[in-house]
Design a protein around this motif. Sequence first.
Motif, PDB file in Angstrom:
ATOM      1  N   GLY A 155       3.622  -9.976 -20.602  1.00 14.44           N
ATOM      2  CA  GLY A 155       2.404 -10.115 -21.415  1.00 14.44           C
ATOM      3  C   GLY A 155       2.593  -9.559 -22.817  1.00 14.44           C
ATOM      4  O   GLY A 155       2.094 -10.100 -23.793  1.00 14.44           O
ATOM      5  N   GLY A 183       0.368  -9.727 -17.820  1.00 21.85           N
ATOM      6  CA  GLY A 183      -0.960  -9.455 -18.373  1.00 21.85           C
ATOM      7  C   GLY A 183      -1.032  -8.137 -19.125  1.00 21.85           C
ATOM      8  O   GLY A 183      -2.098  -7.723 -19.571  1.00 21.85           O
ATOM      9  N   GLY A 184       0.143  -7.502 -19.273  1.00 24.95           N
ATOM     10  CA  GLY A 184       0.196  -6.151 -19.838  1.00 24.95           C
ATOM     11  C   GLY A 184      -0.324  -6.041 -21.264  1.00 24.95           C
ATOM     12  O   GLY A 184      -0.647  -4.943 -21.711  1.00 24.95           O
ATOM     13  N   GLY A 196      -0.382 -13.779 -10.640  1.00 20.11           N
ATOM     14  CA  GLY A 196       0.684 -13.161  -9.843  1.00 20.11           C
ATOM     15  C   GLY A 196       0.720 -13.695  -8.427  1.00 20.11           C
ATOM     16  O   GLY A 196       0.662 -14.906  -8.213  1.00 20.11           O
ATOM     17  N   VAL A 197       0.790 -12.794  -7.457  1.00 22.37           N
ATOM     18  CA  VAL A 197       0.779 -13.225  -6.055  1.00 22.37           C
ATOM     19  C   VAL A 197      -0.661 -13.285  -5.531  1.00 22.37           C
ATOM     20  O   VAL A 197      -0.900 -13.646  -4.388  1.00 22.37           O
ATOM     21  N   ALA A 232      -2.668 -10.686  -5.153  1.00 22.35           N
ATOM     22  CA  ALA A 232      -3.024  -9.486  -4.391  1.00 22.35           C
ATOM     23  C   ALA A 232      -2.760  -8.247  -5.229  1.00 22.35           C
ATOM     24  O   ALA A 232      -1.800  -8.220  -6.009  1.00 22.35           O
ATOM     25  N   PRO A 233      -3.607  -7.224  -5.069  1.00 26.61           N
ATOM     26  CA  PRO A 233      -3.360  -5.978  -5.803  1.00 26.61           C
ATOM     27  C   PRO A 233      -2.099  -5.281  -5.305  1.00 26.61           C
ATOM     28  O   PRO A 233      -1.556  -5.648  -4.270  1.00 26.61           O
ATOM     29  N   THR A 277       3.358  -9.184 -11.847  1.00 28.59           N
ATOM     30  CA  THR A 277       3.725 -10.580 -12.109  1.00 28.59           C
ATOM     31  C   THR A 277       5.235 -10.781 -11.962  1.00 28.59           C
ATOM     32  O   THR A 277       5.676 -11.923 -11.847  1.00 28.59           O
TER      33      THR A 277
HETATM   34  N1  UDP Z   1      -1.329  -7.772 -10.886  1.00 30.79           N
HETATM   35  C1  UDP Z   1      -1.605  -7.595  -9.526  1.00 30.79           C
HETATM   36  N2  UDP Z   1      -1.014  -8.439  -8.629  1.00 30.79           N
HETATM   37  C2  UDP Z   1      -0.158  -9.418  -8.993  1.00 30.79           C
HETATM   38  C3  UDP Z   1       0.142  -9.575 -10.375  1.00 30.79           C
HETATM   39  C4  UDP Z   1      -0.451  -8.738 -11.293  1.00 30.79           C
HETATM   40  O1  UDP Z   1      -2.367  -6.734  -9.143  1.00 30.79           O
HETATM   41  O2  UDP Z   1       0.348 -10.147  -8.128  1.00 30.79           O
HETATM   42  C5  UDP Z   1      -2.040  -6.930 -11.881  1.00 30.79           C
HETATM   43  C6  UDP Z   1      -1.472  -5.532 -12.026  1.00 30.79           C
HETATM   44  O3  UDP Z   1      -2.553  -4.651 -12.255  1.00 30.79           O
HETATM   45  C7  UDP Z   1      -0.635  -5.631 -13.284  1.00 30.79           C
HETATM   46  C8  UDP Z   1      -1.438  -6.601 -14.121  1.00 30.79           C
HETATM   47  O4  UDP Z   1      -1.954  -7.524 -13.165  1.00 30.79           O
HETATM   48  O5  UDP Z   1      -0.501  -4.393 -13.933  1.00 30.79           O
HETATM   49  C9  UDP Z   1      -0.658  -7.308 -15.210  1.00 30.79           C
HETATM   50  O6  UDP Z   1       0.561  -7.798 -14.723  1.00 30.79           O
HETATM   51  P1  UDP Z   1       1.984  -7.148 -15.130  1.00 30.79           P
HETATM   52  O7  UDP Z   1       1.846  -5.673 -15.276  1.00 30.79           O
HETATM   53  O8  UDP Z   1       2.986  -7.653 -14.158  1.00 30.79           O
HETATM   54  O9  UDP Z   1       2.222  -7.810 -16.559  1.00 30.79           O
HETATM   55  P2  UDP Z   1       3.469  -7.663 -17.557  1.00 30.79           P
HETATM   56  O10 UDP Z   1       4.016  -6.275 -17.451  1.00 30.79           O
HETATM   57  O11 UDP Z   1       4.497  -8.677 -17.160  1.00 30.79           O
HETATM   58  O12 UDP Z   1       2.875  -7.996 -18.884  1.00 30.79           O
END
Ligand code: UDP
Length: 244
Positions: free
Chosen positions: A15, A54-55, A134-135, A137-138, A142
Amino acid sequence: MLLADTKRILLKLSGEVLMGDQQFGIDTDFVAKLAGEVKAARDTGLEICLVIGGGNIFRGMAGAAKGMDRAQADYMGMLATVMNALAMQSALEKLGVETRVQSAIQMDQVCEPVIRRRAERHLEKGRVVIFAAGVGAPYFTTDSGAALRAAEMRCDALFKGTSVDGVYNADPKKDASATRFDTIDYDTVLAENLKVMDASAVALCRDNEIPIVVFSIRERGNLARVLAGEGTQTIVRTAGPGAS
Ligand code: UDP
């Protein structure tokens, strides 16, 4: 070509790369540039599945650290990935690339649910399929979503586009003597806890023999260079003859 016989890839973008030079959120100009990279890759005939983090908007762990219920915060993070997916869909379609967003959390008014067979048809027709939430689920990330979709869609490799150009033995932003691996095997990544993707994502790729290519998506044209074998990256795969 970097990896022989690559026909279908999963491209995972953190993200944070959607922020461009901003501190937060979505930089639409930068997303347009990223979309150009994806289009160029698609125009070489590759089938492309896309997963975006989504970061740049919200991370569940950050919410939990401030006292929120972790699962609740993770759902917010998943919704953030849907926003990013829609931004990328919009940017790709502006360039004439047909796309479909499939979300692991059903949102009928906004996008399709994840349906593997339908995703197959989209790819056959040259559409880019963006997998969101993502999947679904909490307590996952991603990265795990990317590994899961790469396995499910039988992708030949998972390309992780991020802000560093590979996997290092230490954090290159903090340690000037850090060195980058050209290739490294999954078990070393896991044993040494190297920052590539989270452990469950690496293990899923290992168990399904999906190579992970870590590269920087920040420089213009880099995805094409990496795909052509002319870029800088680290390949995570099973150790074998020729691995360095
Ligand atoms: N998340 C989750 N389950 C998933 C994918 C994402 O709960 O299957 C939530 C989780 O809180 C995560 C947020 O979505 O911190 C954003 O995704 P991620 O941190 O993987 O994003 P990136 O670091 O790639 O930007």
